[in-house]
Design a protein around this motif. Structure first.
Motif, short mmCIF file in Angstrom:
data_model
loop_
_atom_site.label_atom_id
_atom_site.label_comp_id
_atom_site.label_asym_id
_atom_site.label_seq_id
_atom_site.Cartn_x
_atom_site.Cartn_y
_atom_site.Cartn_z
N MET A 213 2.42 2.87 -3.70
CA MET A 213 1.79 2.72 -4.50
C MET A 213 1.65 4.24 -4.30
O MET A 213 0.90 4.70 -3.50
CB MET A 213 0.25 1.98 -4.86
N ARG B 133 -4.42 0.45 -5.57
CA ARG B 133 -4.61 0.88 -4.20
C ARG B 133 -5.53 0.98 -3.38
O ARG B 133 -5.75 0.55 -2.61
CB ARG B 133 -3.98 2.32 -4.66
N PHE C 299 0.62 -0.82 0.42
CA PHE C 299 -0.28 0.07 0.20
C PHE C 299 0.56 1.34 0.06
O PHE C 299 0.94 2.19 -0.49
CB PHE C 299 -1.11 0.07 1.65
N ARG D 179 -6.17 -0.89 -0.36
CA ARG D 179 -6.91 -0.56 1.25
C ARG D 179 -8.43 -1.07 1.03
O ARG D 179 -8.19 -1.74 2.29
CB ARG D 179 -7.66 0.81 0.35
N ASP E 82 -3.00 5.55 -7.81
CA ASP E 82 -4.69 4.72 -7.66
C ASP E 82 -4.42 4.60 -9.36
O ASP E 82 -5.40 4.64 -9.80
CB ASP E 82 -5.79 5.51 -7.34
N CYS F 247 1.51 -6.52 -7.64
CA CYS F 247 -0.01 -5.64 -8.60
C CYS F 247 -1.22 -6.00 -9.07
O CYS F 247 -1.49 -5.69 -10.06
CB CYS F 247 1.34 -4.42 -8.82
#
Length: 644
Positions: A247, A255, A244, A259, A250, A292
């Motif tokens: 990154m 991202r 998190f 979250r 977004d 990712c």
């Protein structure tokens, strides 16, 4: 009147299901679809248990009418006097009862074979959208549905090979028979465990020394699992936090998805595992693009859900075991030293009544109940082994039912049938609610059960309850294909819906003989604890009394309980000190405020007194000293400010 009685029974089952669901799950935190599906599965399973005795009583009423009509149709003169058949309590028409069984049974079957497995995969899926979770659930269950389809196709081909005509009615019976066969094998396993462990658990529940040692053992055994679960959650949380923080924007919604994964870690879990909140070492942060990708994020999300559920289950079990150990220690200490047992006042039962129950009544009551359940276990086992003998009534369950019908009245068979089926259901459900499958299934009676476990329990209940009822009807000779030699003449509406297993020849020949033998063998294995000794010898921790390893684990568990007791004691003392300081500060504040107010009042009086005296003196000398004061001058105020 009968419809009203049936509605009352359904409402009672509704209340019982609501209580159990609230006891074993957290309804407010669950997905509403999971709660509704589980409730329907439990509710319909319990309906079968509560309404089947009424079906049995109504069937005996129809048998009475058939016998009466047969006597009246005889050619003997004069015609014999035959009393009227009395309707049983709660009588409802056959079509109403049949429609009820049809709705309940087929709804439960659709739930257990289609909806609930999909929901299980849905709640554990790591996808981030509803469509993605549904797609993952369908893919995960495709293998199981393929296996079920192949099994059903094999049974269908076998039935055709044996000459069974394939029509709508026989196809329905084959489908029901396939489901009930799976349920009967599950019933053998659960009854083989429950018929032995239920009386044993009740007997041991009256032995506080055994319970305390067993609790120590379970605490030590759970400690390693809890520690492993905590380390797993820590590792996953650190990975998610690193990802998190790495990154910066977004891009493609990655991202936001990370979250979402972070939201699975509640604040309580983070505060428990990371008290200082310093979980990320910025010097060791690695920006990796592997996480990712969409597949990596889904896999990480799924691992997070699984890890958090495992930790929550371990934490809930830990709290229950520690509280039980502390209570049993306090109970033993109070009895040995003659002190009154301190109990919390958070229940509606008075403290004196609960203290009398724990210290005087619990042990003898559990021992008596254990003896009664031992008798019922032998009663059921003997009935299972002899219900296929139809030339004479050898089965105890069939004998008691017929005796209640002939000696008293057939309406009393409803109470007899209810007692027998409730004990069968209790033994089977006892195993389900006590069963623990490693990191997959556990029902926590304090409302901490995860969604996967609560759905799995509904699956088991829906698949298990109809075979139990069929087995019960065979035990009391209410299945016409089992008791055809007795010419009972009528059958229950439940049997009319379910059909008979003898449509499939291989089931008709051996299931009534081999399944009871398997139940006897499994009961013997569990009675002598063969499985526990085997697992203990190959390295799995099992509670084996008079064993050195078991005693070491008991001592370690006792030490852990002592640590928890000291921690609780320090926490209570800290709270008492904080409360004492708060009270002291409040008292000092009020005392200081009172002193200040008193001081102000006293100073005000002292300030007013010199001014009054000075005015009196001025009045006395006004006649002689009036010329010394100018009309515009005031008396000196030096004394006034000195007093201030």
């Amino acid at each position: 009147m009968g419809t009203v009685s049936l509605a009352v029974q359904l409402f009672i089952v509704f209340l019982l299901t609501s209580y159990l669901l609230n006891k074993y799950s957290t309804i407010r935190k669950q997905n509403p679809i999971v709660t509704i599906s589980t409730f329907i599965g439990w509710y319909f399973s319990l309906i079968i248990v509560f309404v089947l005795p009424l079906d049995v009583a109504i069937t005996f009423f129809h048998k009475c009418e058939n016998d009466r009509q047969r006597v009246l149709n005889t050619t003997s003169t004069p015609a014999p006097i035959v009393p009227e058949c009395e309707l049983p309590g709660g009588y409802v028409p056959d079509d109403v009862l049949f429609d009820l069984w049809r709705v309940v049974y087929w709804s439960a079957q659709i739930l257990t074979w289609l909806i609930l497995p999909l929901l299980q995969s849905y709640v554990t899926a790591g996808n981030f959208t509803i469509f993605g979770k549904i797609r993952a659930a369908v893919i995960n269950n495709t293998v199981y549905y393929a296996i079920y389809s192949l099994c059903f196709l094999a049974i269908l081909i076998y039935a055709m090979f044996k000459g069974v005509s394939i029509n709508i009615e026989n196809l329905k019976v084959i489908l029901v028979s396939a489901s009930n066969t799976w349920g009967l094998f599950l019933l053998v396993v659960l009854l083989g465990h429950g018929l032995v462990e239920l009386p044993r658990s009740l007997w041991h529940h009256g032995n506080r020394h055994y319970r305390l040692r067993k609790t120590y053992f379970d605490i030590e055994k759970l400690a390693s699992e809890k520690s492993e679960a905590e380390e797993n959650v820590k590792e996953i949380y650190k990975k998610v936090r690193v990802l998190f923080n790495s990154m910066k924007n977004d891009q493609n919604g990655q991202r936001r998805k990370v979250r979402t994964i972070l939201s699975k870690f509640s604040d309580d879990v983070i505060d428990q595992l990371f008290p200082s909140r310093q979980v990320i070492d910025n010097a060791n942060m690695e920006e990796s693009g592997d996480y990712c990708s969409e597949a990596k994020l889904i896999n990480l999300h799924k691992k997070t859900i699984y890890a958090v559920q495992t930790l929550n289950n371990a934490t809930a079990q830990w709290k229950v075991l520690v509280d039980r150990a502390l209570f049993l220690e306090n109970l033993a200490f109070s009895e040995s030293n003659g002190y009154n047992l301190d109990l919390a006042r958070n229940t509606c039962v008075p403290v004196g009544v609960r203290r009398f129950w724990y210290t005087r009544l619990q042990t003898p009551f559990c021992r008596v109940l254990g003896v009664v359940t031992v008798f019922m276990t032998f009663f059921v086992l003997l009935s299972e082994c002899t219900f296929f003998v139809v030339s004479y009534t050898v089965s105890p369950a069939a004998f008691v039912t017929e005796y209640a019908s002939n000696r008293f009245h057939y309406k009393y068979t409803q109470f007899v049938a209810f007692g027998i089926i409730v004990y069968l259901i209790t033994c089977a459900y006892f195993t389900i609610f006590r069963l623990q499958i490693y990191k997959y299934y556990h029902l926590d009676p304090n409302g901490h059960t995860d969604e996967n476990s609560i759905l799995f329990s509904a699956i088991l209940l829906c698949r298990l309850t109809p075979p139990i009822c069929l087995n019960f009807l065979g035990m009391i000779h209410m299945d016409s294909h089992v008791s055809m030699a007795k010419s009972f003449g009528v059958e229950t509406q439940f049997t009319k819906l379910m059909g008979h297993l003898d449509v499939i020849p291989i089931l008709a020949k051996g299931i009534n003989i081999y399944l009871p033998i398997c139940i006897i063998l499994l009961c013997a294995i569990h009675y002598y604890r063969v499985g526990a000794y085997v697992l203990h010898n190959i390295g799995f921790d099992q509670f084996v009394e008079s064993d050195e390893m078991t005693n070491d684990m008991i001592n370690s568990g006792r030490s852990l309980v002592q640590i928890e007791r000291n921690s609780i004691k320090r926490s209570n003392e800290r709270n008492q000190r904080n409360q004492s300081w708060t009270n002291t500060i409040t008292s000092n504040t009020s005392t200081t405020s009172n002193a200040v107010n008193k001081y102000k009042r006293s100073r005000k009086n002292e300030e007013e007194r010199p001014m009054l005296e000075e005015e009196e003196e001025m009045e006395e000398v006004s006649s002689t000293t009036r010329i010394s004061l100018s009309p515009t001058e005031h008396p000196s105020s030096s004394g006034f400010f000195d007093d201030m």
